[in-house]
Design a protein around this motif. Structure first.
Motif, PDB file in Angstrom:
ATOM      1  N   GLN A  48      -6.955  -4.149   7.877  1.00 25.14           N
ATOM      2  CA  GLN A  48      -8.332  -4.278   7.396  1.00 25.14           C
ATOM      3  C   GLN A  48      -8.413  -4.846   5.981  1.00 25.14           C
ATOM      4  O   GLN A  48      -9.463  -5.341   5.566  1.00 25.14           O
ATOM      5  CB  GLN A  48      -9.031  -2.915   7.434  1.00 25.14           C
ATOM      6  CG  GLN A  48      -9.233  -2.392   8.842  1.00 25.14           C
ATOM      7  CD  GLN A  48      -9.960  -1.067   8.832  1.00 25.14           C
ATOM      8  OE1 GLN A  48     -11.083  -0.980   8.352  1.00 25.14           O
ATOM      9  NE2 GLN A  48      -9.313  -0.032   9.343  1.00 25.14           N
ATOM     10  N   VAL A  49      -7.305  -4.800   5.238  1.00 22.69           N
ATOM     11  CA  VAL A  49      -7.335  -5.283   3.852  1.00 22.69           C
ATOM     12  C   VAL A  49      -6.344  -6.418   3.594  1.00 22.69           C
ATOM     13  O   VAL A  49      -6.357  -7.008   2.510  1.00 22.69           O
ATOM     14  CB  VAL A  49      -7.095  -4.121   2.848  1.00 22.69           C
ATOM     15  CG1 VAL A  49      -8.187  -3.071   2.975  1.00 22.69           C
ATOM     16  CG2 VAL A  49      -5.719  -3.504   3.008  1.00 22.69           C
ATOM     17  N   LEU A  50      -5.501  -6.727   4.558  1.00 20.52           N
ATOM     18  CA  LEU A  50      -4.573  -7.853   4.468  1.00 20.52           C
ATOM     19  C   LEU A  50      -4.747  -8.704   5.722  1.00 20.52           C
ATOM     20  O   LEU A  50      -4.120  -8.442   6.747  1.00 20.52           O
ATOM     21  CB  LEU A  50      -3.115  -7.362   4.363  1.00 20.52           C
ATOM     22  CG  LEU A  50      -2.710  -6.627   3.094  1.00 20.52           C
ATOM     23  CD1 LEU A  50      -1.290  -6.080   3.218  1.00 20.52           C
ATOM     24  CD2 LEU A  50      -2.833  -7.527   1.863  1.00 20.52           C
ATOM     25  N   VAL A  88      -0.953  -7.977  -1.496  1.00 22.30           N
ATOM     26  CA  VAL A  88      -0.392  -6.631  -1.571  1.00 22.30           C
ATOM     27  C   VAL A  88      -1.497  -5.625  -1.243  1.00 22.30           C
ATOM     28  O   VAL A  88      -2.681  -5.917  -1.403  1.00 22.30           O
ATOM     29  CB  VAL A  88       0.191  -6.318  -2.971  1.00 22.30           C
ATOM     30  CG1 VAL A  88       1.378  -7.221  -3.277  1.00 22.30           C
ATOM     31  CG2 VAL A  88      -0.873  -6.426  -4.059  1.00 22.30           C
ATOM     32  N   ALA A  89      -1.090  -4.466  -0.801  1.00 17.10           N
ATOM     33  CA  ALA A  89      -2.039  -3.386  -0.536  1.00 17.10           C
ATOM     34  C   ALA A  89      -1.404  -2.062  -0.927  1.00 17.10           C
ATOM     35  O   ALA A  89      -0.199  -1.869  -0.771  1.00 17.10           O
ATOM     36  CB  ALA A  89      -2.434  -3.361   0.939  1.00 17.10           C
ATOM     37  N   TYR A  90      -2.241  -1.162  -1.442  1.00 20.98           N
ATOM     38  CA  TYR A  90      -1.756   0.156  -1.820  1.00 20.98           C
ATOM     39  C   TYR A  90      -2.929   1.122  -1.888  1.00 20.98           C
ATOM     40  O   TYR A  90      -4.093   0.721  -1.973  1.00 20.98           O
ATOM     41  CB  TYR A  90      -1.002   0.134  -3.159  1.00 20.98           C
ATOM     42  CG  TYR A  90      -1.628  -0.706  -4.237  1.00 20.98           C
ATOM     43  CD1 TYR A  90      -2.572  -0.183  -5.125  1.00 20.98           C
ATOM     44  CD2 TYR A  90      -1.279  -2.045  -4.372  1.00 20.98           C
ATOM     45  CE1 TYR A  90      -3.138  -0.965  -6.121  1.00 20.98           C
ATOM     46  CE2 TYR A  90      -1.834  -2.836  -5.362  1.00 20.98           C
ATOM     47  CZ  TYR A  90      -2.760  -2.296  -6.233  1.00 20.98           C
ATOM     48  OH  TYR A  90      -3.318  -3.081  -7.207  1.00 20.98           O
ATOM     49  N   GLN A  91      -2.583   2.390  -1.833  1.00 20.73           N
ATOM     50  CA  GLN A  91      -3.613   3.432  -1.861  1.00 20.73           C
ATOM     51  C   GLN A  91      -4.070   3.689  -3.289  1.00 20.73           C
ATOM     52  O   GLN A  91      -3.266   3.712  -4.215  1.00 20.73           O
ATOM     53  CB  GLN A  91      -3.070   4.722  -1.244  1.00 20.73           C
ATOM     54  CG  GLN A  91      -4.104   5.825  -1.141  1.00 20.73           C
ATOM     55  CD  GLN A  91      -3.561   7.052  -0.428  1.00 20.73           C
ATOM     56  OE1 GLN A  91      -3.109   6.981   0.699  1.00 20.73           O
ATOM     57  NE2 GLN A  91      -3.607   8.184  -1.106  1.00 20.73           N
ATOM     58  N   ILE A  92      -5.372   3.852  -3.445  1.00 20.41           N
ATOM     59  CA  ILE A  92      -5.958   4.246  -4.716  1.00 20.41           C
ATOM     60  C   ILE A  92      -6.796   5.498  -4.466  1.00 20.41           C
ATOM     61  O   ILE A  92      -7.204   5.755  -3.333  1.00 20.41           O
ATOM     62  CB  ILE A  92      -6.815   3.114  -5.335  1.00 20.41           C
ATOM     63  CG1 ILE A  92      -7.916   2.679  -4.358  1.00 20.41           C
ATOM     64  CG2 ILE A  92      -5.932   1.943  -5.730  1.00 20.41           C
ATOM     65  CD1 ILE A  92      -8.871   1.629  -4.901  1.00 20.41           C
ATOM     66  N   LEU A 103      -8.521   5.537  -0.790  1.00 18.81           N
ATOM     67  CA  LEU A 103      -8.867   4.215  -0.282  1.00 18.81           C
ATOM     68  C   LEU A 103      -7.622   3.341  -0.212  1.00 18.81           C
ATOM     69  O   LEU A 103      -6.637   3.587  -0.905  1.00 18.81           O
ATOM     70  CB  LEU A 103      -9.888   3.529  -1.204  1.00 18.81           C
ATOM     71  CG  LEU A 103     -11.136   4.330  -1.560  1.00 18.81           C
ATOM     72  CD1 LEU A 103     -11.137   4.689  -3.033  1.00 18.81           C
ATOM     73  CD2 LEU A 103     -12.389   3.566  -1.203  1.00 18.81           C
ATOM     74  N   MET A 104      -7.690   2.293   0.617  1.00 20.30           N
ATOM     75  CA  MET A 104      -6.648   1.276   0.662  1.00 20.30           C
ATOM     76  C   MET A 104      -7.236   0.016   0.041  1.00 20.30           C
ATOM     77  O   MET A 104      -8.312  -0.433   0.447  1.00 20.30           O
ATOM     78  CB  MET A 104      -6.201   1.004   2.104  1.00 20.30           C
ATOM     79  CG  MET A 104      -5.035   0.050   2.217  1.00 20.30           C
ATOM     80  SD  MET A 104      -3.477   0.698   1.543  1.00 20.30           S
ATOM     81  CE  MET A 104      -2.991   1.852   2.837  1.00 20.30           C
ATOM     82  N   LEU A 105      -6.552  -0.522  -0.958  1.00 23.03           N
ATOM     83  CA  LEU A 105      -6.992  -1.716  -1.673  1.00 23.03           C
ATOM     84  C   LEU A 105      -6.051  -2.861  -1.345  1.00 23.03           C
ATOM     85  O   LEU A 105      -4.838  -2.730  -1.479  1.00 23.03           O
ATOM     86  CB  LEU A 105      -6.981  -1.447  -3.184  1.00 23.03           C
ATOM     87  CG  LEU A 105      -7.236  -2.630  -4.118  1.00 23.03           C
ATOM     88  CD1 LEU A 105      -8.665  -3.160  -3.959  1.00 23.03           C
ATOM     89  CD2 LEU A 105      -6.986  -2.224  -5.569  1.00 23.03           C
ATOM     90  N   GLY A 115      -9.947  -6.763   0.418  1.00 28.03           N
ATOM     91  CA  GLY A 115     -10.663  -5.720   1.124  1.00 28.03           C
ATOM     92  C   GLY A 115     -10.380  -4.350   0.536  1.00 28.03           C
ATOM     93  O   GLY A 115      -9.335  -4.139  -0.082  1.00 28.03           O
ATOM     94  N   VAL A 116     -11.334  -3.456   0.711  1.00 28.80           N
ATOM     95  CA  VAL A 116     -11.182  -2.047   0.327  1.00 28.80           C
ATOM     96  C   VAL A 116     -11.692  -1.227   1.511  1.00 28.80           C
ATOM     97  O   VAL A 116     -12.764  -1.510   2.044  1.00 28.80           O
ATOM     98  CB  VAL A 116     -12.023  -1.681  -0.922  1.00 28.80           C
ATOM     99  CG1 VAL A 116     -11.744  -0.236  -1.344  1.00 28.80           C
ATOM    100  CG2 VAL A 116     -11.768  -2.636  -2.069  1.00 28.80           C
ATOM    101  N   ARG A 117     -10.938  -0.228   1.916  1.00 27.00           N
ATOM    102  CA  ARG A 117     -11.368   0.644   3.010  1.00 27.00           C
ATOM    103  C   ARG A 117     -11.081   2.100   2.661  1.00 27.00           C
ATOM    104  O   ARG A 117     -10.055   2.412   2.067  1.00 27.00           O
ATOM    105  CB  ARG A 117     -10.646   0.301   4.318  1.00 27.00           C
ATOM    106  CG  ARG A 117     -10.991  -1.043   4.915  1.00 27.00           C
ATOM    107  CD  ARG A 117     -12.445  -1.131   5.353  1.00 27.00           C
ATOM    108  NE  ARG A 117     -12.729  -2.403   5.979  1.00 27.00           N
ATOM    109  CZ  ARG A 117     -13.039  -3.521   5.341  1.00 27.00           C
ATOM    110  NH1 ARG A 117     -13.091  -3.518   4.022  1.00 27.00           N
ATOM    111  NH2 ARG A 117     -13.291  -4.635   6.006  1.00 27.00           N
ATOM    112  N   VAL A 118     -11.980   2.951   3.077  1.00 29.81           N
ATOM    113  CA  VAL A 118     -11.814   4.394   2.871  1.00 29.81           C
ATOM    114  C   VAL A 118     -10.795   4.925   3.873  1.00 29.81           C
ATOM    115  O   VAL A 118     -10.877   4.626   5.069  1.00 29.81           O
ATOM    116  CB  VAL A 118     -13.163   5.118   3.048  1.00 29.81           C
ATOM    117  CG1 VAL A 118     -12.979   6.619   2.936  1.00 29.81           C
ATOM    118  CG2 VAL A 118     -14.183   4.612   2.035  1.00 29.81           C
ATOM    119  N   ILE A 119      -9.854   5.697   3.385  1.00 27.38           N
ATOM    120  CA  ILE A 119      -8.878   6.360   4.257  1.00 27.38           C
ATOM    121  C   ILE A 119      -9.361   7.780   4.569  1.00 27.38           C
ATOM    122  O   ILE A 119      -9.463   8.161   5.725  1.00 27.38           O
ATOM    123  CB  ILE A 119      -7.487   6.404   3.607  1.00 27.38           C
ATOM    124  CG1 ILE A 119      -6.979   4.979   3.329  1.00 27.38           C
ATOM    125  CG2 ILE A 119      -6.500   7.160   4.487  1.00 27.38           C
ATOM    126  CD1 ILE A 119      -5.708   4.935   2.494  1.00 27.38           C
TER     127      ILE A 119
END
Length: 199
Positions: A48-50, A88-92, A103-105, A115-119
């Protein structure tokens, strides 16, 4: 020990042993299934973010671990195409009204938000849950933005002098998300060389 006591102790011991064996076998049988489900959930979050168009690898298997400003480990998933890091993607994590908002950024190689999505979150249904993509498009408004767009002082909700909308009756939730994204963008800038380094 009387014969009756010995018999009861033996039965109880046999029962405990049998239960332990069944529990161990069940754990062995389900461990791989659980690992597979966790991996699939992670892959869905990353997708969803990559976007698939920017990579020819499996980001869930291309991992770099770095320290954030608090000295905590951050697992970074890297998207590559032709051996070059494209995202790149990582949790914030932000502070919401009812607790942490995870969230995943996802960012491209220039630091622009893909993209940003709520985990996970515990925000109030009908108010704070508007951060979820299935509840509204608010979270999509970050796509294409970066640390310099808008300028640093505008990375706040409007109530705090920034450019991002808050929700009626729920300012704390969007404030926490915006703050987490801003920190996530700083993390990228602080570690850009290591994040984009070819292996």
């Amino acid at each position: 020990m009387s014969r009756a006591t010995w018999i009861h102790a033996s039965i109880l011991g046999a029962f405990c042993l049998a239960f332990g064996v069944v529990l161990a076998e069940t754990d062995d049988l389900t461990r791989n299934d659980i690992k597979q489900r966790v991996l699939e959930d992670k892959e869905r979050s990353l997708a969803q973010v990559l976007p698939a168009a920017i990579h020819d690898n499996s980001p869930v298997h291309d991992i770099v671990t770095l320290k954030n400003e608090h000295g905590e480990d951050v697992t970074v998933y890297r998207a590559t195409k032709g051996g070059v890091v494209t995202g790149v993607a990582y949790q914030i994590t932000g502070s919401g009204y009812a607790g942490p908002i995870r969230l995943m950024l996802g960012l491209d190689a220039e630091g622009k938000i893909l993209g940003v999505r709520v985990i996970t979150h515990k925000e109030t249904p009908g108010l704070g849950d508007k951060i979820q993509v299935d509840k509204g498009d608010w979270i999509l408004r970050f796509n294409g933005l970066s640390l310099g767009n808008p300028v640093e002082e505008k990375w706040k909700v409007k109530k705090d002098g920034g450019q991002f909308d808050q929700f009626s009756g729920a300012t704390i939730t969007p404030r926490g998300v915006v703050g987490a994204i801003r920190q996530g963008l700083h993390f990228f800038e602080d570690h850009k060389t290591a994040l984009l380094e070819a292996r």
